[in-house]
Design a protein around this motif. Sequence first.
Motif, PDB file in Angstrom:
ATOM      1  N   HIS A  57       6.182 -86.336 -32.744  1.00 32.93           N
ATOM      2  CA  HIS A  57       4.881 -86.919 -32.448  1.00 32.93           C
ATOM      3  C   HIS A  57       4.500 -86.399 -31.068  1.00 32.93           C
ATOM      4  CE1 HIS A  57       1.698 -89.883 -32.269  1.00 32.93           C
ATOM      5  NE2 HIS A  57       2.207 -90.426 -31.174  1.00 32.93           N
ATOM      6  N   THR A  58       3.323 -85.834 -30.931  1.00 30.41           N
ATOM      7  CA  THR A  58       2.928 -85.253 -29.653  1.00 30.41           C
ATOM      8  C   THR A  58       1.522 -85.676 -29.282  1.00 30.41           C
ATOM      9  OG1 THR A  58       4.362 -83.319 -29.899  1.00 30.41           O
ATOM     10  CG2 THR A  58       2.453 -83.050 -28.476  1.00 30.41           C
ATOM     11  N   HIS A  59       1.360 -86.039 -28.024  1.00 31.24           N
ATOM     12  CA  HIS A  59       0.031 -86.258 -27.447  1.00 31.24           C
ATOM     13  C   HIS A  59      -0.318 -85.007 -26.655  1.00 31.24           C
ATOM     14  CE1 HIS A  59      -0.743 -90.522 -28.288  1.00 31.24           C
ATOM     15  NE2 HIS A  59       0.580 -90.626 -28.305  1.00 31.24           N
ATOM     16  N   PHE A  60      -1.561 -84.600 -26.694  1.00 28.40           N
ATOM     17  CA  PHE A  60      -1.983 -83.375 -26.018  1.00 28.40           C
ATOM     18  C   PHE A  60      -2.585 -83.681 -24.650  1.00 28.40           C
ATOM     19  CE2 PHE A  60      -2.242 -82.495 -30.644  1.00 28.40           C
ATOM     20  CZ  PHE A  60      -1.186 -81.593 -30.699  1.00 28.40           C
ATOM     21  N   PHE A  96       5.400 -83.401 -38.385  1.00 25.35           N
ATOM     22  CA  PHE A  96       4.610 -83.671 -37.193  1.00 25.35           C
ATOM     23  C   PHE A  96       3.534 -84.701 -37.493  1.00 25.35           C
ATOM     24  CE2 PHE A  96       0.878 -82.726 -34.557  1.00 25.35           C
ATOM     25  CZ  PHE A  96       1.444 -82.803 -33.295  1.00 25.35           C
ATOM     26  N   VAL A  97       3.174 -85.460 -36.452  1.00 26.97           N
ATOM     27  CA  VAL A  97       1.961 -86.280 -36.473  1.00 26.97           C
ATOM     28  C   VAL A  97       1.387 -86.239 -35.065  1.00 26.97           C
ATOM     29  CG1 VAL A  97       3.090 -88.516 -36.004  1.00 26.97           C
ATOM     30  CG2 VAL A  97       0.922 -88.455 -37.233  1.00 26.97           C
ATOM     31  N   GLY A  98       0.086 -85.980 -34.980  1.00 26.14           N
ATOM     32  CA  GLY A  98      -0.576 -85.832 -33.694  1.00 26.14           C
ATOM     33  C   GLY A  98      -0.926 -87.168 -33.059  1.00 26.14           C
ATOM     34  N   ASP A 105      -8.158 -77.010 -36.312  1.00 27.70           N
ATOM     35  CA  ASP A 105      -7.656 -75.747 -36.880  1.00 27.70           C
ATOM     36  C   ASP A 105      -6.577 -75.118 -36.014  1.00 27.70           C
ATOM     37  OD1 ASP A 105      -9.303 -76.042 -39.041  1.00 27.70           O
ATOM     38  OD2 ASP A 105     -10.733 -74.495 -38.443  1.00 27.70           O
ATOM     39  N   GLU A 106      -6.725 -75.195 -34.699  1.00 31.19           N
ATOM     40  CA  GLU A 106      -5.716 -74.581 -33.827  1.00 31.19           C
ATOM     41  C   GLU A 106      -4.374 -75.300 -33.933  1.00 31.19           C
ATOM     42  OE1 GLU A 106      -7.954 -72.153 -30.426  1.00 31.19           O
ATOM     43  OE2 GLU A 106      -7.867 -74.313 -30.053  1.00 31.19           O
ATOM     44  N   VAL A 107      -4.392 -76.617 -34.036  1.00 33.85           N
ATOM     45  CA  VAL A 107      -3.137 -77.360 -34.213  1.00 33.85           C
ATOM     46  C   VAL A 107      -2.508 -76.951 -35.547  1.00 33.85           C
ATOM     47  CG1 VAL A 107      -2.040 -79.625 -34.453  1.00 33.85           C
ATOM     48  CG2 VAL A 107      -3.883 -79.310 -32.788  1.00 33.85           C
ATOM     49  N   PHE A 108      -3.305 -76.909 -36.610  1.00 29.65           N
ATOM     50  CA  PHE A 108      -2.777 -76.468 -37.910  1.00 29.65           C
ATOM     51  C   PHE A 108      -2.146 -75.084 -37.790  1.00 29.65           C
ATOM     52  CE2 PHE A 108      -5.830 -79.321 -40.444  1.00 29.65           C
ATOM     53  CZ  PHE A 108      -4.820 -80.197 -40.801  1.00 29.65           C
ATOM     54  N   ARG A 109      -2.852 -74.147 -37.161  1.00 28.83           N
ATOM     55  CA  ARG A 109      -2.335 -72.782 -37.015  1.00 28.83           C
ATOM     56  C   ARG A 109      -1.014 -72.767 -36.255  1.00 28.83           C
ATOM     57  NH1 ARG A 109      -7.264 -70.774 -37.198  1.00 28.83           N
ATOM     58  NH2 ARG A 109      -7.821 -71.265 -35.065  1.00 28.83           N
ATOM     59  N   LEU A 110      -0.941 -73.517 -35.171  1.00 31.72           N
ATOM     60  CA  LEU A 110       0.292 -73.575 -34.372  1.00 31.72           C
ATOM     61  C   LEU A 110       1.447 -74.191 -35.161  1.00 31.72           C
ATOM     62  CD1 LEU A 110      -1.281 -74.568 -30.966  1.00 31.72           C
ATOM     63  CD2 LEU A 110       0.106 -72.521 -31.380  1.00 31.72           C
ATOM     64  N   LEU A 111       1.161 -75.229 -35.923  1.00 32.30           N
ATOM     65  CA  LEU A 111       2.204 -75.853 -36.736  1.00 32.30           C
ATOM     66  C   LEU A 111       2.750 -74.847 -37.754  1.00 32.30           C
ATOM     67  CD1 LEU A 111       0.646 -79.381 -37.372  1.00 32.30           C
ATOM     68  CD2 LEU A 111       2.531 -78.820 -35.812  1.00 32.30           C
ATOM     69  N   ILE A 112       1.857 -74.143 -38.423  1.00 33.67           N
ATOM     70  CA  ILE A 112       2.275 -73.165 -39.426  1.00 33.67           C
ATOM     71  C   ILE A 112       3.055 -72.027 -38.772  1.00 33.67           C
ATOM     72  CG2 ILE A 112       1.425 -71.428 -41.068  1.00 33.67           C
ATOM     73  CD1 ILE A 112      -0.868 -73.471 -41.706  1.00 33.67           C
ATOM     74  N   GLU A 113       2.534 -71.498 -37.664  1.00 36.66           N
ATOM     75  CA  GLU A 113       3.214 -70.388 -36.971  1.00 36.66           C
ATOM     76  C   GLU A 113       4.618 -70.771 -36.503  1.00 36.66           C
ATOM     77  OE1 GLU A 113       0.695 -69.213 -33.711  1.00 36.66           O
ATOM     78  OE2 GLU A 113      -0.889 -68.515 -35.059  1.00 36.66           O
ATOM     79  N   ASP A 119       2.681 -82.192 -42.074  1.00 33.44           N
ATOM     80  CA  ASP A 119       1.963 -82.907 -41.019  1.00 33.44           C
ATOM     81  C   ASP A 119       1.400 -84.190 -41.615  1.00 33.44           C
ATOM     82  OD1 ASP A 119       0.410 -83.134 -38.423  1.00 33.44           O
ATOM     83  OD2 ASP A 119      -1.207 -83.135 -39.895  1.00 33.44           O
ATOM     84  N   CYS A 120       1.412 -85.256 -40.825  1.00 29.85           N
ATOM     85  CA  CYS A 120       0.883 -86.550 -41.288  1.00 29.85           C
ATOM     86  C   CYS A 120      -0.219 -87.071 -40.365  1.00 29.85           C
ATOM     87  CB  CYS A 120       2.012 -87.577 -41.368  1.00 29.85           C
ATOM     88  SG  CYS A 120       3.298 -87.173 -42.538  1.00 29.85           S
TER      89      CYS A 120
END
Length: 182
Positions: A57-60, A96-98, A105-113, A119-120
């Motif tokens: 779980h991450t806070h940005f 992951f859960v944000g 989209d950038e979070v999705f891309r980073l998770l996939i990369e 992701d939940c």
Amino acid sequence: GRLTEIVNFLDAQAIKATFFSIAPLHRVYRWQPGFSKGKWIERLNYLRQDGHPIEQHTHFYGKGEKKGDLSYDNLRKRLEEDRDWLEQHGFPIQGFVGGAWVINDEVFRLLIENGYRYDCTARSFELDYLQGRRDQLIASKPFKVLSGTNSLLEMPTTASVKNMLMSFLPFVSFKPYLVGGE
């Protein structure tokens, strides 16, 4: 404490729940009364030893503040540092859960990369205080997020943690849902 009560209740119901943990790196957590990285690790180990998976779980948070920073560099940095901390302490991460339900989209891309499998962060319910924000996602069922030839399973959260826990804890009264009106 409360964690023991929750785990005991889950055990009594034969439920294994996934716990999404932040890494205690940001000053918001370090400044809490009674904070200790050792105690944090002890609690995560307690959950794992009882059979509950630990995920990320991450806070940005931006530098030096609690307000979110959704720049690509900050998203990448927070994801990496939290994941690295959890994995260095023996918790391999796949999910992951944000924090604050933030997803884009950038979070999705980073998770996939970075090889996350699911992701939940999407929710199946709306929160009044998040109305109109573009970094929120409401979905009624799971779906795949694609980036090139790679994908991530998005599994929408179906209830807030507070509501879920409040419905499970034995000292909270609630009216059960009866299947078929039984």
